[in-house]
Write an enzyme that holds these catalytic residues in place. Structure first.
Site, PDB file in Angstrom:
ATOM      1  N   GLU A  48       3.619  -8.507  -4.125  1.00  0.00           N
ATOM      2  CA  GLU A  48       2.874  -9.384  -3.198  1.00  0.00           C
ATOM      3  C   GLU A  48       1.419  -8.953  -3.295  1.00  0.00           C
ATOM      4  O   GLU A  48       1.092  -7.820  -2.935  1.00  0.00           O
ATOM      5  CB  GLU A  48       3.378  -9.213  -1.764  1.00  0.00           C
ATOM      6  CG  GLU A  48       4.815  -9.632  -1.555  1.00  0.00           C
ATOM      7  CD  GLU A  48       5.057 -11.095  -1.787  1.00  0.00           C
ATOM      8  OE1 GLU A  48       4.086 -11.883  -1.746  1.00  0.00           O
ATOM      9  OE2 GLU A  48       6.210 -11.465  -2.033  1.00  0.00           O
ATOM     10  N   GLU A  98     -11.478 -12.270  -4.431  1.00  0.00           N
ATOM     11  CA  GLU A  98     -11.026 -11.884  -3.085  1.00  0.00           C
ATOM     12  C   GLU A  98     -12.028 -10.915  -2.440  1.00  0.00           C
ATOM     13  O   GLU A  98     -12.381  -9.909  -3.044  1.00  0.00           O
ATOM     14  CB  GLU A  98      -9.649 -11.212  -3.167  1.00  0.00           C
ATOM     15  CG  GLU A  98      -9.085 -10.911  -1.790  1.00  0.00           C
ATOM     16  CD  GLU A  98      -7.741 -10.202  -1.820  1.00  0.00           C
ATOM     17  OE1 GLU A  98      -7.581  -9.250  -2.602  1.00  0.00           O
ATOM     18  OE2 GLU A  98      -6.855 -10.604  -1.042  1.00  0.00           O
ATOM     19  N   LYS A 144       6.024   4.656   0.156  1.00  0.00           N
ATOM     20  CA  LYS A 144       4.668   5.209   0.161  1.00  0.00           C
ATOM     21  C   LYS A 144       3.742   4.283   0.944  1.00  0.00           C
ATOM     22  O   LYS A 144       3.389   3.204   0.471  1.00  0.00           O
ATOM     23  CB  LYS A 144       4.133   5.340  -1.281  1.00  0.00           C
ATOM     24  CG  LYS A 144       2.863   6.179  -1.305  1.00  0.00           C
ATOM     25  CD  LYS A 144       2.039   5.966  -2.550  1.00  0.00           C
ATOM     26  CE  LYS A 144       0.788   5.164  -2.300  1.00  0.00           C
ATOM     27  NZ  LYS A 144      -0.043   5.576  -1.172  1.00  0.00           N
TER      28      LYS A 144
HETATM   29  P1  NAD Z   1      -4.095  -1.398  -3.129  1.00  0.00           P
HETATM   30  O1  NAD Z   1      -3.546  -2.144  -4.278  1.00  0.00           O
HETATM   31  O2  NAD Z   1      -5.330  -0.612  -3.320  1.00  0.00           O
HETATM   32  O3  NAD Z   1      -3.023  -0.366  -2.547  1.00  0.00           O
HETATM   33  C1  NAD Z   1      -1.743  -0.765  -2.106  1.00  0.00           C
HETATM   34  C2  NAD Z   1      -0.794   0.408  -2.196  1.00  0.00           C
HETATM   35  O4  NAD Z   1      -0.589   0.724  -3.583  1.00  0.00           O
HETATM   36  C3  NAD Z   1      -1.324   1.680  -1.555  1.00  0.00           C
HETATM   37  O5  NAD Z   1      -0.252   2.368  -0.923  1.00  0.00           O
HETATM   38  C4  NAD Z   1      -1.846   2.467  -2.742  1.00  0.00           C
HETATM   39  O6  NAD Z   1      -1.910   3.853  -2.538  1.00  0.00           O
HETATM   40  C5  NAD Z   1      -0.825   2.099  -3.798  1.00  0.00           C
HETATM   41  N1  NAD Z   1      -1.278   2.281  -5.191  1.00  0.00           N
HETATM   42  C6  NAD Z   1      -2.547   2.326  -5.663  1.00  0.00           C
HETATM   43  N2  NAD Z   1      -2.538   2.516  -6.999  1.00  0.00           N
HETATM   44  C7  NAD Z   1      -1.240   2.582  -7.375  1.00  0.00           C
HETATM   45  C8  NAD Z   1      -0.589   2.739  -8.632  1.00  0.00           C
HETATM   46  N3  NAD Z   1      -1.262   2.881  -9.760  1.00  0.00           N
HETATM   47  N4  NAD Z   1       0.776   2.722  -8.661  1.00  0.00           N
HETATM   48  C9  NAD Z   1       1.476   2.557  -7.524  1.00  0.00           C
HETATM   49  N5  NAD Z   1       0.909   2.424  -6.314  1.00  0.00           N
HETATM   50  C10 NAD Z   1      -0.435   2.426  -6.231  1.00  0.00           C
HETATM   51  O7  NAD Z   1      -4.266  -2.471  -1.971  1.00  0.00           O
HETATM   52  P2  NAD Z   1      -4.928  -2.244  -0.551  1.00  0.00           P
HETATM   53  O8  NAD Z   1      -6.402  -2.160  -0.735  1.00  0.00           O
HETATM   54  O9  NAD Z   1      -4.196  -1.153   0.149  1.00  0.00           O
HETATM   55  O10 NAD Z   1      -4.539  -3.605   0.201  1.00  0.00           O
HETATM   56  C11 NAD Z   1      -5.341  -4.758   0.185  1.00  0.00           C
HETATM   57  C12 NAD Z   1      -4.774  -5.752  -0.787  1.00  0.00           C
HETATM   58  O11 NAD Z   1      -3.440  -6.071  -0.434  1.00  0.00           O
HETATM   59  C13 NAD Z   1      -5.524  -7.077  -0.796  1.00  0.00           C
HETATM   60  O12 NAD Z   1      -5.687  -7.494  -2.118  1.00  0.00           O
HETATM   61  C14 NAD Z   1      -4.562  -8.025  -0.071  1.00  0.00           C
HETATM   62  O13 NAD Z   1      -4.692  -9.384  -0.410  1.00  0.00           O
HETATM   63  C15 NAD Z   1      -3.247  -7.482  -0.487  1.00  0.00           C
HETATM   64  N6  NAD Z   1      -2.178  -7.871   0.418  1.00  0.00           N
HETATM   65  C16 NAD Z   1      -1.287  -8.803  -0.005  1.00  0.00           C
HETATM   66  C17 NAD Z   1      -0.266  -9.223   0.832  1.00  0.00           C
HETATM   67  C18 NAD Z   1       0.745 -10.241   0.397  1.00  0.00           C
HETATM   68  O14 NAD Z   1       1.737 -10.419   1.085  1.00  0.00           O
HETATM   69  N7  NAD Z   1       0.535 -10.929  -0.713  1.00  0.00           N
HETATM   70  C19 NAD Z   1      -0.159  -8.663   2.116  1.00  0.00           C
HETATM   71  C20 NAD Z   1      -1.104  -7.717   2.509  1.00  0.00           C
HETATM   72  C21 NAD Z   1      -2.116  -7.316   1.659  1.00  0.00           C
END
Ligand code: NAD
Length: 493
Positions: A255, A391, A180
């Site tokens: 992550e 963050e 996804k």
């Molecule tokens: P997010 O958590 O909002 O979404 C990430 C993914 O999870 C999306 O595909 C979203 O649709 C899905 N999702 C949302 N709710 C869910 C649920 N209840 N169950 C399963 N999936 C669900 O994050 P974002 O805003 O897309 O990304 C930004 C964040 O990602 C920042 O916090 C950043 O630090 C982090 N990030 C971390 C790394 C790492 O390697 N540690 C790398 C890139 C980004």
């Protein structure tokens, strides 16, 4: 400029080797963030679509899991070739979808996506169990086997780069995948599905479902037949996933967010530290989990470094992400723009002084309503302030002076996060001493974001659970079994 992608594209799910509409027939608007305009439609899928995808992946697993590593590697290589063959199209799609500069997508992210696939294609050939000869007649063999259907969930900030970083080891290890991508940046995953179709990847091996997290991600991670979940995104979502799968004994790799320290000692190579700090703070508008957002500067060079940093920051060109003259594109969404902006307001109420930036970056013409934000530097905040603890994930960083090693370690380690840290000094003994004390999964000394894909990648504390990269990723996507054999006479291996 002629667009290489059809702006009226209706993205479809990819299930069992077919492009299909979401079962409910509903779509979400996919925004071009630089224009604040809808430019395509994304399926608003639901649990029914997830069910179809998991079923297809289960059926495909019976065959895919028995293929040789070479066969799987060849498919991954064909996927990588397909991406590189259409590099420009992928780069443009990534830029339009996310607001990142075309240059960044073309020079770093899309090539790296192909590299992820090639890397795990090569790695799986070298991934083998071990043999332990306990005594001449007692032999232990550890063997790796694929898990079954696995879920790969990725965020919007490095869309194809992180999507392929997950699906490549999962497929290489013999699993079938339901993936996804983020609903904010679905286009390149859709283009990759087209490549899978063209190269004849067997149906059901990789299924891609688009939609909102709660509607698609949540039923996917909780599905009884999904054996492992590999997630990259925010700590809040990671926590929700961990809670949703608690007691289900799935393998889990998370992550998550970061609040990375960038530590600059007076004995650093000033120009190199300065140049790289600009990158590590503002690359992709600060929307990289590895970006440094808290810059700690030794007090003897604080003023000099600060002034040089402000000057360089003010030279960054912001605007049309497709124009190679620009260093900064737009943020990914209006909601994110509002979040970043609200943190700058918070910084002011917490006593922060805005050194440069601090507001939206006004644009002209078709970009007037785009989500552009000025690269922003703030000083004068307590290291325990919310601005320094939470963050922001945008082009905003704080500057804080320090005097002693103990003081900077205390400040650097003071957040709930622990993903990546950067240390700038010519004294490598000091660098090692500092690195050992930093609560961080990754430390870069006199460099930033230099990656060797064989190394373990991940964070500590609320930044990560598990490690990706190299054999760590292949082990995560495998079940290990130890077979202990008692021979009647000395074993010949
Ligand atoms: P997010 O958590 O909002 O979404 C990430 C993914 O999870 C999306 O595909 C979203 O649709 C899905 N999702 C949302 N709710 C869910 C649920 N209840 N169950 C399963 N999936 C669900 O994050 P974002 O805003 O897309 O990304 C930004 C964040 O990602 C920042 O916090 C950043 O630090 C982090 N990030 C971390 C790394 C790492 O390697 N540690 C790398 C890139 C980004």
């Amino acid at each position: 400029m002629n667009s290489k992608i059809d702006i009226k594209t209706k993205i479809l799910n990819y299930i069992n080797g077919k492009f299909v509409e979401p079962s409910g027939g509903q779509y979400l608007d996919n925004m071009n963030p630089a224009h604040d305009k809808v430019y395509s439609l994304v399926p608003a899928s639901n649990a029914k679509d997830v069910e179809l995808a998991v079923k297809a992946a289960q059926v495909a697993f019976t065959t895919w899991s028995k293929t040789t590593a070479t066969v799987r590697a060849n498919y991954l290589k064909k996927m990588a070739d397909g991406i590189l063959h259409q590099l420009e199209k992928f780069a443009e799609a990534e830029s339009i979808d996310s607001g990142k500069t075309l240059t960044l997508a073309r020079e770093l992210e899309i090539p790296r996506s192909a590299k992820n696939l090639n890397f795990f294609a090569d790695s799986i050939i070298h991934f083998e169990g071990e043999i332990f000869k306990t005594n001449p007649t007692l032999i232990n063999r550890t063997e790796f086997a694929p898990l079954g259907v696995v879920a790969c969930i990725s965020p919007w900030n490095l869309p194809l780069y992180l999507f392929t970083w997950k699906i490549a080891p999962a497929l290489a290890a013999g699993n079938t995948v339901v993936a996804k991508p983020s609903e904010l940046t679905p286009m390149t995953a859709f283009l990759l599905a087209k490549i899978c179709d063209e190269i004849g990847l067997p149906p059901g091996v990789l299924n891609i479902i688009h939609g909102l997290g709660p509607d698609v991600g949540a039923p996917l991670v909780s599905h009884a037949n999904v054996k492992a979940v590999s997630f990259t995104g925010s700590t809040a979502t990671g926590r929700a996933i961990a809670q949703a799968v608690a007691g289900k004994f799935k393998k889990l790799s998370l992550e998550m967010g970061g609040k990375n320290p960038n530590i600059i000692f007076a004995d650093c190579d000033f120009e190199k530290a300065l140049e790289m700090t600009i990158k590590s703070t503002f690359q992709n508008q600060g929307q990289i989990c590895l970006c440094g957002s808290r810059i700690f500067i030794e007090n003897t060079i604080y003023e000099k470094f600060k002034i040089a940093l402000i000057q360089k920051t003010e030279k960054l060109k912001i605007g049309n992400p497709l124009d190679p003259a620009n260093d900064q594109g737009s943020l990914v969404s209006k909601a994110h723009l509002q979040k970043v902006s609200s943190y700058v307001d918070l910084a002011k109420t917490e006593g922060g002084r805005i050194l440069t930036g601090g507001g939206e970056a006004a644009q002209q013409g078709e970009f007037t309503n785009g989500y552009f934000f000025q690269p922003t530097l703030i000083e004068g905040l307590d290291f325990k302030s919310r601005t320094n603890q939470e963050e922001i994930f945008g082009p905003v960083a704080t500057l804080t002076p320090f005097t002693t090693e103990a003081e900077v370690i205390e400040m650097a380690n003071s957040t709930n996060y622990g993903l990546a840290a950067t240390v700038w000094t010519k004294d490598l003994e000091k660098a090692k001493r500092i690195s050992r004390q930093l609560e961080s999964g990754l430390v870069w000394v006199n460099t930033w974001m230099s990656r060797d894909l064989r190394t373990p990648f991940g964070g500590v504390k609320e930044s990560g659970y598990g490690r990706e990269g190299g054999f760590e990723a292949l082990k995560f996507f495998s079940e290990v079994k130890n077979v202990c054999i008692q021979y009647t006479s000395e074993a010949v291996l």
